[in-house]
Scaffold this motif. Sequence first.
Motif, PDB file in Angstrom:
ATOM      1  N   TYR A  62      -4.235   3.154   2.396  1.00  0.00           N
ATOM      2  CA  TYR A  62      -4.105   2.820   0.973  1.00  0.00           C
ATOM      3  C   TYR A  62      -5.472   2.618   0.318  1.00  0.00           C
ATOM      4  O   TYR A  62      -5.656   2.984  -0.848  1.00  0.00           O
TER       5      TYR A  62
ATOM      6  N   PHE B  37       2.501   5.985  -3.290  1.00  0.00           N
ATOM      7  CA  PHE B  37       2.662   5.122  -4.459  1.00  0.00           C
ATOM      8  C   PHE B  37       4.077   4.546  -4.514  1.00  0.00           C
ATOM      9  O   PHE B  37       4.272   3.343  -4.718  1.00  0.00           O
ATOM     10  N   MET B  38       5.074   5.397  -4.309  1.00  0.00           N
ATOM     11  CA  MET B  38       6.460   4.943  -4.347  1.00  0.00           C
ATOM     12  C   MET B  38       6.775   4.036  -3.155  1.00  0.00           C
ATOM     13  O   MET B  38       7.460   3.034  -3.294  1.00  0.00           O
TER      14      MET B  38
ATOM     15  N   ALA C  71       4.757   2.082  -1.624  1.00  0.00           N
ATOM     16  CA  ALA C  71       4.146   0.767  -1.846  1.00  0.00           C
ATOM     17  C   ALA C  71       5.060  -0.112  -2.679  1.00  0.00           C
ATOM     18  O   ALA C  71       5.170  -1.318  -2.443  1.00  0.00           O
ATOM     19  N   GLY C  72       5.724   0.481  -3.673  1.00  0.00           N
ATOM     20  CA  GLY C  72       6.633  -0.295  -4.509  1.00  0.00           C
ATOM     21  C   GLY C  72       7.859  -0.788  -3.763  1.00  0.00           C
ATOM     22  O   GLY C  72       8.435  -1.820  -4.103  1.00  0.00           O
ATOM     23  N   LEU C  73       8.256  -0.058  -2.721  1.00  0.00           N
ATOM     24  CA  LEU C  73       9.426  -0.438  -1.931  1.00  0.00           C
ATOM     25  C   LEU C  73       9.068  -1.353  -0.771  1.00  0.00           C
ATOM     26  O   LEU C  73       9.955  -1.932  -0.142  1.00  0.00           O
ATOM     27  N   ASN C  74       7.783  -1.478  -0.492  1.00  0.00           N
ATOM     28  CA  ASN C  74       7.332  -2.265   0.651  1.00  0.00           C
ATOM     29  C   ASN C  74       7.458  -3.756   0.378  1.00  0.00           C
ATOM     30  O   ASN C  74       7.132  -4.229  -0.710  1.00  0.00           O
ATOM     31  N   SER C  75       7.908  -4.506   1.365  1.00  0.00           N
ATOM     32  CA  SER C  75       8.141  -5.946   1.185  1.00  0.00           C
ATOM     33  C   SER C  75       6.908  -6.780   1.525  1.00  0.00           C
ATOM     34  O   SER C  75       6.954  -8.003   1.440  1.00  0.00           O
TER      35      SER C  75
ATOM     36  N   ALA D 146       2.213  -3.179  -3.257  1.00  0.00           N
ATOM     37  CA  ALA D 146       2.109  -2.780  -4.664  1.00  0.00           C
ATOM     38  C   ALA D 146       1.225  -3.745  -5.439  1.00  0.00           C
ATOM     39  O   ALA D 146       0.406  -3.339  -6.266  1.00  0.00           O
ATOM     40  N   GLY D 147       1.355  -5.038  -5.151  1.00  0.00           N
ATOM     41  CA  GLY D 147       0.538  -6.022  -5.837  1.00  0.00           C
ATOM     42  C   GLY D 147      -0.926  -5.938  -5.451  1.00  0.00           C
ATOM     43  O   GLY D 147      -1.812  -6.115  -6.283  1.00  0.00           O
TER      44      GLY D 147
ATOM     45  N   ARG E 167      -2.523  -2.956  -7.285  1.00  0.00           N
ATOM     46  CA  ARG E 167      -2.166  -2.836  -8.706  1.00  0.00           C
ATOM     47  C   ARG E 167      -3.412  -2.496  -9.516  1.00  0.00           C
ATOM     48  O   ARG E 167      -4.465  -3.114  -9.372  1.00  0.00           O
TER      49      ARG E 167
END
Length: 202
Positions: free
Chosen positions: A45, A91-92, A94-98, A102-103, A106
């Motif tokens: 990343y 990118f997608m 990362a948004g689904l990762n717990s 994503a943060g 950002r």
Amino acid sequence: EGAAAYYADHGLDATTRDVAASLGVSQGLLYKYFDGKDALRDAVYDHFFQDRWKPEWDELLAESGMPLRDRLVAFYTGYADGFSYVGMRLFMLAGLNSRGLAGRYRFPLTDRIFKPVIAGLRKEAGLEDFETVAMTRGERELAMMMHGGVVFIGIRKFIYQMPLPDDLSDVIELQVDTFLGTAAQSLKRVHAADTLNVPLLR
């Protein structure tokens, strides 16, 4: 980059053993450079999402001598040129990762993109600048509509794998012209609405 391609196809829960096998190297070799699965994923990343911003875009978006339409077309055409199969899928994911990926990665969209866009819209609409009236939540939503439309082109192309041309400039121009067709009117509506015309909170 090989690990990034593997994650893009198989998800972020892939083991280092699986990644190593896909690269044709031993798992031990990966551990020579990375402490573990999380370290490898973080390195992927860092490689894909750090320093992707081009410094000339700041100058382009702030260039008051160029019509806003031309600035938006030029910027978003260049922005969309950076979309790729691996990058968009990471990118997608990362948004689904717990685990907060994503943060962690950002990007300051509001300061780098949305504020210059709204500043240009305010100027064209004859509204006060940010020194007089701070940017509002509704204005960010308005700018996000333009940005989200462009990002969704990348999602359609690389996530849904819909047939789209390599040169997206015509699609970008359509997006920009449609946005600007009602943007000034929408901006005035935002400034008149109590629920939208509130200062932007960090």
